[in-house]
Design a protein around this motif. Sequence first.
Motif, PDB file in Angstrom:
ATOM      1  N   LEU A  51       0.789  -1.269  -0.116  1.00  0.00           N
ATOM      2  CA  LEU A  51      -0.045  -0.049  -0.033  1.00  0.00           C
ATOM      3  C   LEU A  51       0.855   0.996  -0.103  1.00  0.00           C
ATOM      4  O   LEU A  51       0.519   2.295  -0.628  1.00  0.00           O
ATOM      5  CB  LEU A  51      -1.126  -0.068   1.082  1.00  0.00           C
ATOM      6  CG  LEU A  51      -1.947  -1.144   1.263  1.00  0.00           C
ATOM      7  CD1 LEU A  51      -2.825  -1.018   2.476  1.00  0.00           C
ATOM      8  CD2 LEU A  51      -3.085  -0.866   0.006  1.00  0.00           C
ATOM      9  N   MET A  54       2.118   2.027  -3.421  1.00  0.00           N
ATOM     10  CA  MET A  54       1.038   2.444  -4.292  1.00  0.00           C
ATOM     11  C   MET A  54       0.420   3.685  -3.822  1.00  0.00           C
ATOM     12  O   MET A  54      -0.175   4.369  -4.528  1.00  0.00           O
ATOM     13  CB  MET A  54      -0.079   1.465  -4.199  1.00  0.00           C
ATOM     14  CG  MET A  54       0.021   0.151  -4.847  1.00  0.00           C
ATOM     15  SD  MET A  54       0.139  -0.034  -6.684  1.00  0.00           S
ATOM     16  CE  MET A  54      -1.610   0.580  -7.224  1.00  0.00           C
ATOM     17  N   GLY A  55       1.071   4.468  -2.699  1.00  0.00           N
ATOM     18  CA  GLY A  55       0.355   5.476  -2.229  1.00  0.00           C
ATOM     19  C   GLY A  55      -1.078   5.389  -1.693  1.00  0.00           C
ATOM     20  O   GLY A  55      -1.598   6.537  -1.717  1.00  0.00           O
ATOM     21  N   LEU A  56      -1.308   4.122  -1.236  1.00  0.00           N
ATOM     22  CA  LEU A  56      -2.974   4.025  -0.782  1.00  0.00           C
ATOM     23  C   LEU A  56      -2.790   4.040   0.856  1.00  0.00           C
ATOM     24  O   LEU A  56      -4.018   4.065   1.254  1.00  0.00           O
ATOM     25  CB  LEU A  56      -3.361   2.729  -1.461  1.00  0.00           C
ATOM     26  CG  LEU A  56      -3.569   2.838  -2.833  1.00  0.00           C
ATOM     27  CD1 LEU A  56      -3.876   1.425  -3.580  1.00  0.00           C
ATOM     28  CD2 LEU A  56      -4.677   3.834  -3.546  1.00  0.00           C
ATOM     29  N   GLN A  80      -0.037  13.359  -4.891  1.00  0.00           N
ATOM     30  CA  GLN A  80      -1.264  12.430  -4.840  1.00  0.00           C
ATOM     31  C   GLN A  80      -1.749  12.498  -6.461  1.00  0.00           C
ATOM     32  O   GLN A  80      -2.140  11.412  -6.859  1.00  0.00           O
ATOM     33  CB  GLN A  80      -2.562  12.682  -4.093  1.00  0.00           C
ATOM     34  CG  GLN A  80      -2.316  11.926  -2.856  1.00  0.00           C
ATOM     35  CD  GLN A  80      -2.421  10.671  -2.664  1.00  0.00           C
ATOM     36  OE1 GLN A  80      -3.183   9.931  -3.396  1.00  0.00           O
ATOM     37  NE2 GLN A  80      -1.564   9.824  -1.833  1.00  0.00           N
ATOM     38  N   ARG A  84      -1.939   9.474  -8.814  1.00  0.00           N
ATOM     39  CA  ARG A  84      -3.198   8.826  -9.271  1.00  0.00           C
ATOM     40  C   ARG A  84      -2.915   8.663 -10.857  1.00  0.00           C
ATOM     41  O   ARG A  84      -3.782   7.540 -11.315  1.00  0.00           O
ATOM     42  CB  ARG A  84      -4.256   9.854  -9.300  1.00  0.00           C
ATOM     43  CG  ARG A  84      -5.651   9.531  -9.091  1.00  0.00           C
ATOM     44  CD  ARG A  84      -6.510   9.846  -8.389  1.00  0.00           C
ATOM     45  NE  ARG A  84      -6.779  11.457  -8.561  1.00  0.00           N
ATOM     46  CZ  ARG A  84      -6.679  12.538  -7.733  1.00  0.00           C
ATOM     47  NH1 ARG A  84      -6.650  12.157  -6.402  1.00  0.00           N
ATOM     48  NH2 ARG A  84      -6.640  13.634  -8.336  1.00  0.00           N
ATOM     49  N   ASP A  85      -2.151   9.303 -11.598  1.00  0.00           N
ATOM     50  CA  ASP A  85      -1.832   8.981 -12.895  1.00  0.00           C
ATOM     51  C   ASP A  85      -1.160   7.804 -13.141  1.00  0.00           C
ATOM     52  O   ASP A  85      -1.377   7.220 -14.170  1.00  0.00           O
ATOM     53  CB  ASP A  85      -1.376  10.458 -13.607  1.00  0.00           C
ATOM     54  CG  ASP A  85      -2.275  11.393 -13.734  1.00  0.00           C
ATOM     55  OD1 ASP A  85      -3.631  11.115 -13.736  1.00  0.00           O
ATOM     56  OD2 ASP A  85      -1.893  12.515 -13.894  1.00  0.00           O
ATOM     57  N   ARG A  87      -1.037   5.158 -11.065  1.00  0.00           N
ATOM     58  CA  ARG A  87      -1.928   3.901 -10.718  1.00  0.00           C
ATOM     59  C   ARG A  87      -2.520   3.304 -11.711  1.00  0.00           C
ATOM     60  O   ARG A  87      -3.573   4.197 -12.373  1.00  0.00           O
ATOM     61  CB  ARG A  87      -2.439   4.046  -9.574  1.00  0.00           C
ATOM     62  CG  ARG A  87      -1.679   4.393  -8.287  1.00  0.00           C
ATOM     63  CD  ARG A  87      -2.869   4.178  -6.920  1.00  0.00           C
ATOM     64  NE  ARG A  87      -3.841   5.353  -6.838  1.00  0.00           N
ATOM     65  CZ  ARG A  87      -3.352   6.252  -5.976  1.00  0.00           C
ATOM     66  NH1 ARG A  87      -2.457   6.230  -5.205  1.00  0.00           N
ATOM     67  NH2 ARG A  87      -4.362   7.341  -5.751  1.00  0.00           N
ATOM     68  N   GLY A  88      -2.599   2.208 -12.107  1.00  0.00           N
ATOM     69  CA  GLY A  88      -3.543   1.757 -13.131  1.00  0.00           C
ATOM     70  C   GLY A  88      -2.745   1.862 -14.317  1.00  0.00           C
ATOM     71  O   GLY A  88      -3.001   0.681 -15.225  1.00  0.00           O
ATOM     72  N   ALA A  92      -0.138  -1.157 -10.986  1.00  0.00           N
ATOM     73  CA  ALA A  92      -1.425  -1.697 -10.511  1.00  0.00           C
ATOM     74  C   ALA A  92      -1.387  -2.679  -9.436  1.00  0.00           C
ATOM     75  O   ALA A  92      -0.214  -3.427  -9.346  1.00  0.00           O
ATOM     76  CB  ALA A  92      -2.157  -2.243 -11.901  1.00  0.00           C
ATOM     77  N   MET A  93      -2.527  -3.021  -8.965  1.00  0.00           N
ATOM     78  CA  MET A  93      -2.581  -4.077  -7.762  1.00  0.00           C
ATOM     79  C   MET A  93      -3.419  -4.940  -7.795  1.00  0.00           C
ATOM     80  O   MET A  93      -4.648  -4.607  -8.303  1.00  0.00           O
ATOM     81  CB  MET A  93      -2.492  -3.136  -6.571  1.00  0.00           C
ATOM     82  CG  MET A  93      -2.171  -3.920  -5.160  1.00  0.00           C
ATOM     83  SD  MET A  93      -1.871  -2.753  -3.920  1.00  0.00           S
ATOM     84  CE  MET A  93      -2.105  -3.867  -2.589  1.00  0.00           C
ATOM     85  N   ILE A 115     -11.544   2.085 -16.317  1.00  0.00           N
ATOM     86  CA  ILE A 115      -9.892   2.093 -16.400  1.00  0.00           C
ATOM     87  C   ILE A 115      -9.551   2.262 -17.951  1.00  0.00           C
ATOM     88  O   ILE A 115      -8.602   3.424 -18.144  1.00  0.00           O
ATOM     89  CB  ILE A 115      -9.412   0.792 -15.909  1.00  0.00           C
ATOM     90  CG1 ILE A 115      -9.860   0.756 -14.522  1.00  0.00           C
ATOM     91  CG2 ILE A 115      -7.806   0.892 -15.939  1.00  0.00           C
ATOM     92  CD1 ILE A 115     -10.052  -0.824 -14.423  1.00  0.00           C
ATOM     93  N   ARG A 118     -10.075   6.123 -18.575  1.00  0.00           N
ATOM     94  CA  ARG A 118      -9.472   6.908 -17.589  1.00  0.00           C
ATOM     95  C   ARG A 118      -7.989   7.147 -18.134  1.00  0.00           C
ATOM     96  O   ARG A 118      -7.311   8.114 -18.134  1.00  0.00           O
ATOM     97  CB  ARG A 118      -9.367   6.420 -16.155  1.00  0.00           C
ATOM     98  CG  ARG A 118      -8.153   6.753 -15.246  1.00  0.00           C
ATOM     99  CD  ARG A 118      -8.582   8.302 -14.619  1.00  0.00           C
ATOM    100  NE  ARG A 118      -7.825   8.869 -13.947  1.00  0.00           N
ATOM    101  CZ  ARG A 118      -6.742   9.306 -14.142  1.00  0.00           C
ATOM    102  NH1 ARG A 118      -6.145   9.473 -15.118  1.00  0.00           N
ATOM    103  NH2 ARG A 118      -5.853   9.627 -12.968  1.00  0.00           N
ATOM    104  N   HIS A 119      -7.318   6.005 -18.553  1.00  0.00           N
ATOM    105  CA  HIS A 119      -5.813   5.821 -18.832  1.00  0.00           C
ATOM    106  C   HIS A 119      -5.524   5.897 -20.212  1.00  0.00           C
ATOM    107  O   HIS A 119      -4.647   6.274 -20.729  1.00  0.00           O
ATOM    108  CB  HIS A 119      -5.206   4.724 -18.194  1.00  0.00           C
ATOM    109  CG  HIS A 119      -5.108   4.841 -16.665  1.00  0.00           C
ATOM    110  ND1 HIS A 119      -4.493   5.924 -15.909  1.00  0.00           N
ATOM    111  CD2 HIS A 119      -5.601   4.236 -15.715  1.00  0.00           C
ATOM    112  CE1 HIS A 119      -4.705   5.747 -14.713  1.00  0.00           C
ATOM    113  NE2 HIS A 119      -5.338   4.773 -14.331  1.00  0.00           N
TER     114      HIS A 119
END
Lengths: 345, 320
Positions: A51, A54-56, A80, A84-85, A87-88, A92-93, A115, A118-119
Amino acid sequence: MALLSVDELTVTFGGRGRASKAVDGVSFDVDQGQVVGLVGESGCGKSVTSLALMGLLPSKGVELGGRADFDGTNLLTMSQRELRDMRGSQLAMIFQDPLSSLNPVVPIGVQVTEILQRHRGLKGEAARKEAAHLLDRVGIPDPTRRLKEYPHQLSGGMRQRALIAMAVACAPRLLIADEPTTALDVTIQAQILELLKELVDEEGTALLMITHDLGVVAGLCDQVNVLYAGKVVESADRHELFAHPMHPYAHGLLESIPRLDAPRGEPLKPIRGSINDRIAWADGCAFAPRCDYYTMECLTGTPALTEPAAAGHQVRCVNPVREPVEIATLDTPDVTATAHGGTSA
Amino acid sequence: MSLVTPNTSKIDRLAELTATHESSSGNSLWREAWGRLRRSKAGVIGAVVIAVFVVLAVVGPWFAPHNPAAQIWRDEVLINKGEFVGPRGENWFGLDHLGRDQFSRFLVGARQTLLVGVVSMLIGLVIGAIIGGVSGAAATLGGRNGKRFDTFVMRVTDIMLALPSLLLAVSIAAVLGQSLTTVMIAVGVVQIPIFARLLRGSMLAQGNKEYVLAARSLGIRKRRIVMTNILPNSLSPVIVQATLSLATAIIEAAALSYLGLGSPDQSAPEWGAMLTQAQRFFDNAPMMSVYPAVGIIITALGFTLLGEAMREALDPKLRG
């Protein structure tokens, strides 16, 4: 240089006075196309490590230390928004319980396409097609129909496949799998591990595998880090670790695996006690209260990571175990079959 | 389990599959809840009662045999001072103290009662849901400032909760004057903090769910997480509360009318107001109170039964 290079990662929970270190100076590298295992029992800091990467983790009451360089940039100091950009798309997790990790009120298709939108900026029909490809790719039969179904209509294995499809939707360079097979039954476990291995082999994705299951480690990981109470206590490549576990904890873990060929009536060999923080690493070895081999020397300061036997086999112990564990029944049939087996580390 | 990259023939096959399955759609949680609701006896009874009430309220007044305000049999009542005219062929529920047809008044009253219940519930639901939704979204994903905003909003709703509902209604009536609108606003305003707290609490609980973490781990934007993950999953207690609060709203509106804060318009009586008038003649004409009272009780019961059945049908523990 490694894709992900974690250096002295520290995660401290709680404020002044009651601070507790969940992760205490963990260092490891993950190369492209490599599978690195993070092994340990509940509460040793595996999930917190993932975590943190992932910065979560919540921003309040958590303090991060050390570095985690992903492709040269430190993940821990990223904003953050930047994270966020990432992540994914880059990171990814995959989570432990596939049912609770999927939104129950929205069909799978919507969750996959959001997703892509988004990306990758895919919309409408293009996104739907790509989503169907993704489900097909992770081995979900009849993907277009499945896209319209809700998570509770899929089987456990399908759900985990759908989650993997979402995680790999944008071809991330690093995939973190947090006990991805724990909630699945054994036959499905094997299929999911097989799928992850194929993704790694084909895409060159780096995989950080977090698990407490040594069978998973044996079947999948190139490099293994054993965690205890927030510190790496042993780090070696898979063959070396299974052949010569040197830290009493790793040794105990391997010995505690039930064996079919053991004589009838022979008791199992658990590790005594449970994880506790009565001895902090600062005072000595945190594993000492549970250790069969401990000496007074164990209680004088934090033991350092050394390489007592082989190069690249690091052990944090002043009195390492020298005798090997018999692992005849440990299931490692695919060691030679994988492209990466034994080539790394 | 082959992982071969899809080639063109596979794409064709996908298109084919898309065509064949275009019509089949997934079985949503709402649909499953609906199935459970239909199997619940209490829910069906409640729904039937409500249906009868709604039909009565919507079409009833058009079929009212007499003008509800006209004192057609005034002389009859005056002649028999102290003796009321009970049910008879022409007037099914008998006459009231001013010689008006009770049955017609009951039908018109049904519409007024439904109107008060629905409008005041909607006032509470819409405003409460907006306040609770914004507050919940701020608290779950708004960071430090969001939490502060949430705390502030919740303290304000605490203050609103602390006000006794009747007192609040009386003060609103004092400002706005005596009318049905006053009753609706008063009853609605009292419901606002209840809805706000409910939705916000539900959203906070959803915010800690693993699928929110999973969505964040995939870089989904906060606004989107709130709209597709947190909000839809938080709605079921609010829907249940809306049904239950219809019952409360009807009872509260009756109470306010009973206190004389309702509409002064005699041509459109509300059941609560009818009850107030009937009270004075309870010794001589008990049935005059019974009609509106039974109406209120049965409709409130209907909404409560349906609400409870919905609570059970939407129970997340039953989600499989």
